[in-house]
Design a protein around this motif. Structure first.
Motif, PDB file in Angstrom:
ATOM      1  N   ALA A 163       0.851  -1.186   0.000  1.00 34.69           N
ATOM      2  CA  ALA A 163       0.000   0.000   0.000  1.00 34.69           C
ATOM      3  C   ALA A 163       0.885   1.233   0.000  1.00 34.69           C
ATOM      4  O   ALA A 163       2.078   1.165   0.328  1.00 34.69           O
ATOM      5  CB  ALA A 163      -0.907   0.011   1.228  1.00 34.69           C
ATOM      6  N   SER A 164       0.303   2.359  -0.355  1.00 35.53           N
ATOM      7  CA  SER A 164       1.031   3.619  -0.292  1.00 35.53           C
ATOM      8  C   SER A 164       1.519   3.859   1.131  1.00 35.53           C
ATOM      9  O   SER A 164       0.848   3.510   2.100  1.00 35.53           O
ATOM     10  CB  SER A 164       0.116   4.767  -0.730  1.00 35.53           C
ATOM     11  OG  SER A 164       0.662   6.016  -0.349  1.00 35.53           O
ATOM     12  N   GLU A 165       2.716   4.462   1.247  1.00 36.98           N
ATOM     13  CA  GLU A 165       3.238   4.730   2.588  1.00 36.98           C
ATOM     14  C   GLU A 165       2.381   5.746   3.338  1.00 36.98           C
ATOM     15  O   GLU A 165       2.506   5.904   4.549  1.00 36.98           O
ATOM     16  CB  GLU A 165       4.688   5.207   2.507  1.00 36.98           C
ATOM     17  CG  GLU A 165       4.910   6.401   1.609  1.00 36.98           C
ATOM     18  CD  GLU A 165       6.381   6.654   1.363  1.00 36.98           C
ATOM     19  OE1 GLU A 165       6.698   7.753   0.878  1.00 36.98           O
ATOM     20  OE2 GLU A 165       7.202   5.769   1.641  1.00 36.98           O
ATOM     21  N   ASN A 166       1.474   6.422   2.627  1.00 36.55           N
ATOM     22  CA  ASN A 166       0.534   7.356   3.259  1.00 36.55           C
ATOM     23  C   ASN A 166      -0.840   6.733   3.478  1.00 36.55           C
ATOM     24  O   ASN A 166      -1.791   7.434   3.848  1.00 36.55           O
ATOM     25  CB  ASN A 166       0.382   8.615   2.396  1.00 36.55           C
ATOM     26  CG  ASN A 166       1.693   9.365   2.231  1.00 36.55           C
ATOM     27  OD1 ASN A 166       2.422   9.549   3.201  1.00 36.55           O
ATOM     28  ND2 ASN A 166       1.986   9.798   1.006  1.00 36.55           N
ATOM     29  N   HIS A 167      -0.952   5.444   3.249  1.00 32.52           N
ATOM     30  CA  HIS A 167      -2.234   4.750   3.398  1.00 32.52           C
ATOM     31  C   HIS A 167      -2.685   4.775   4.863  1.00 32.52           C
ATOM     32  O   HIS A 167      -1.856   4.703   5.788  1.00 32.52           O
ATOM     33  CB  HIS A 167      -2.087   3.308   2.914  1.00 32.52           C
ATOM     34  CG  HIS A 167      -3.377   2.602   2.676  1.00 32.52           C
ATOM     35  ND1 HIS A 167      -4.153   2.085   3.690  1.00 32.52           N
ATOM     36  CD2 HIS A 167      -4.047   2.328   1.521  1.00 32.52           C
ATOM     37  CE1 HIS A 167      -5.228   1.517   3.173  1.00 32.52           C
ATOM     38  NE2 HIS A 167      -5.189   1.656   1.859  1.00 32.52           N
ATOM     39  N   PRO A 168      -4.009   4.880   5.118  1.00 33.37           N
ATOM     40  CA  PRO A 168      -4.516   4.889   6.498  1.00 33.37           C
ATOM     41  C   PRO A 168      -4.086   3.675   7.319  1.00 33.37           C
ATOM     42  O   PRO A 168      -4.008   3.763   8.559  1.00 33.37           O
ATOM     43  CB  PRO A 168      -6.038   4.921   6.322  1.00 33.37           C
ATOM     44  CG  PRO A 168      -6.250   5.542   4.970  1.00 33.37           C
ATOM     45  CD  PRO A 168      -5.100   5.103   4.127  1.00 33.37           C
ATOM     46  N   LEU A 169      -3.806   2.536   6.657  1.00 33.31           N
ATOM     47  CA  LEU A 169      -3.426   1.329   7.397  1.00 33.31           C
ATOM     48  C   LEU A 169      -1.916   1.152   7.528  1.00 33.31           C
ATOM     49  O   LEU A 169      -1.460   0.232   8.211  1.00 33.31           O
ATOM     50  CB  LEU A 169      -4.003   0.088   6.694  1.00 33.31           C
ATOM     51  CG  LEU A 169      -5.525   0.010   6.516  1.00 33.31           C
ATOM     52  CD1 LEU A 169      -5.905  -1.267   5.769  1.00 33.31           C
ATOM     53  CD2 LEU A 169      -6.232   0.068   7.868  1.00 33.31           C
ATOM     54  N   GLY A 246       7.685   3.959  -2.755  1.00 30.31           N
ATOM     55  CA  GLY A 246       6.552   4.651  -2.158  1.00 30.31           C
ATOM     56  C   GLY A 246       5.510   3.682  -1.638  1.00 30.31           C
ATOM     57  O   GLY A 246       4.411   4.094  -1.259  1.00 30.31           O
ATOM     58  N   LEU A 247       5.843   2.373  -1.619  1.00 32.10           N
ATOM     59  CA  LEU A 247       4.908   1.347  -1.149  1.00 32.10           C
ATOM     60  C   LEU A 247       5.506   0.616   0.043  1.00 32.10           C
ATOM     61  O   LEU A 247       6.723   0.421   0.130  1.00 32.10           O
ATOM     62  CB  LEU A 247       4.598   0.346  -2.266  1.00 32.10           C
ATOM     63  CG  LEU A 247       3.953   0.904  -3.533  1.00 32.10           C
ATOM     64  CD1 LEU A 247       3.827  -0.184  -4.592  1.00 32.10           C
ATOM     65  CD2 LEU A 247       2.584   1.503  -3.222  1.00 32.10           C
TER      66      LEU A 247
END
Length: 294
Positions: A163-169, A246-247
């Motif tokens: 997931a994106s490093e800015n993902h909520p999880l 970025g993941l």
């Protein structure tokens, strides 16, 4: 040539598959007809059909060729520098992008007189490995390959959810299936491993909901771009996510969940598994993995 022509029933297709000119195939067929005093193949409509003698001959040729190869190889030391012609290896796209260039450098250094065709693993790869058009394939382990394919471990890897490093999880520990399934998924279609998303569905089989696949693509770059710029999740192998992408892998609780194997393996026809060139390629792959700490 006769074995391939029996499969294609077309001199043009056989010429392409064997990296020959169509006229060369025609000359070889003509020579066989003269030497064996039989038409071998006769044209009916638009296809070539083998004669009864050719059918008898072709039923025995593969075994005879294998015995000749075995007999000759006993008294020959394998030297990759002596390799000539085009040698085809199928590699799936993530693995190809990870170490395809390094692999070619090592192949071309050891065997500079050969033409190395490093092609993407497509849906016909297993068929091409079995009929000899492709010498070896490199893909993730599959338990759906026929028994006539031998798979040898190249590198250990594991299935992850990126997931994106800015993902909520991204910063959470021990994420539940129910939390992860709230987000859509990008499915990277990899022939020979998970063309129908069976692995993704199996991972979330304990959930009351099925994972929603919002994008399906065979492009690794597109899949990673979409995962970076959205909250969609990308099922992948951990080594695919190397360097800055970025993941990040999510810490999903996979306890008591059937996790698919993401180990990288080399795949060859069982009859070729112990040939010197195959042993050499497996050693070269092992050295590459060790040197690159893959």
């Amino acid at each position: 040539m006769l074995i391939d022509l029996n499969e294609t029933r077309n001199t043009y297709v056989t010429a392409e598959r064997l990296d020959l000119s169509q006229s060369a195939v025609a000359r070889m067929l003509s020579k066989c007809r003269t030497t064996l005093n039989d038409p071998i193949f006769v044209r009916t409509s638009r296809k070539l059909q083998p004669t009864s003698f050719a059918e008898h001959l072709l039923s025995r040729l593969p075994h005879i060729i294998d015995e000749i190869d075995d007999a000759v190889s006993v008294n020959q030391k394998f030297d990759p520098a002596q390799l000539r012609g085009k040698i085809q290896i199928c590699i799936n796209r993530p693995i190809q992008s990870r170490f395809g260039a390094d692999l070619f450098t090592r192949l071309s250094t050891a065997a500079p007189n050969a033409t190395w065709y490093l092609k993407s693993w497509e849906s016909t790869a297993v068929e091409q490995i079995l009929d000899g058009r492709v010498l070896m394939g490199v893909n993730y382990y599959s338990d759906h390959f026929p028994k006539s394919i031998t798979q040898k471990l190249v590198a250990k890897d594991q299935f992850v959810m990126l997931a994106s490093e800015n993902h909520p999880l991204a910063q959470l520990d021990n994420i539940s299936h129910e939390a992860a399934i709230e987000y859509g998924f990008t499915s990277l279609t990899l022939p020979g491993w998970d063309e129908k998303n069976t692995h993704l569905n199996r991972v979330f089989s304990s959930s009351d909901r099925s994972p929603q696949i919002r994008l399906q693509t065979d492009s690794l770059n597109l899949a990673m771009q979409v995962a970076r710029s959205s909250n969609m999740l990308l099922p992948a192998s951990s080594k695919m996510n190397t360097g800055y992408t970025g993941l990040v892998p999510l810490r999903i609780d996979f306890t008591d969940t059937p996790i698919p194997s993401a180990n990288v393996v080399s795949s060859v026809a069982h009859k070729n598994a112990n040939k010197p060139i195959v042993n050499w390629l497996n050693e070269l792959l092992a050295d590459l993995v060790k040197d690159k700490n893959l």
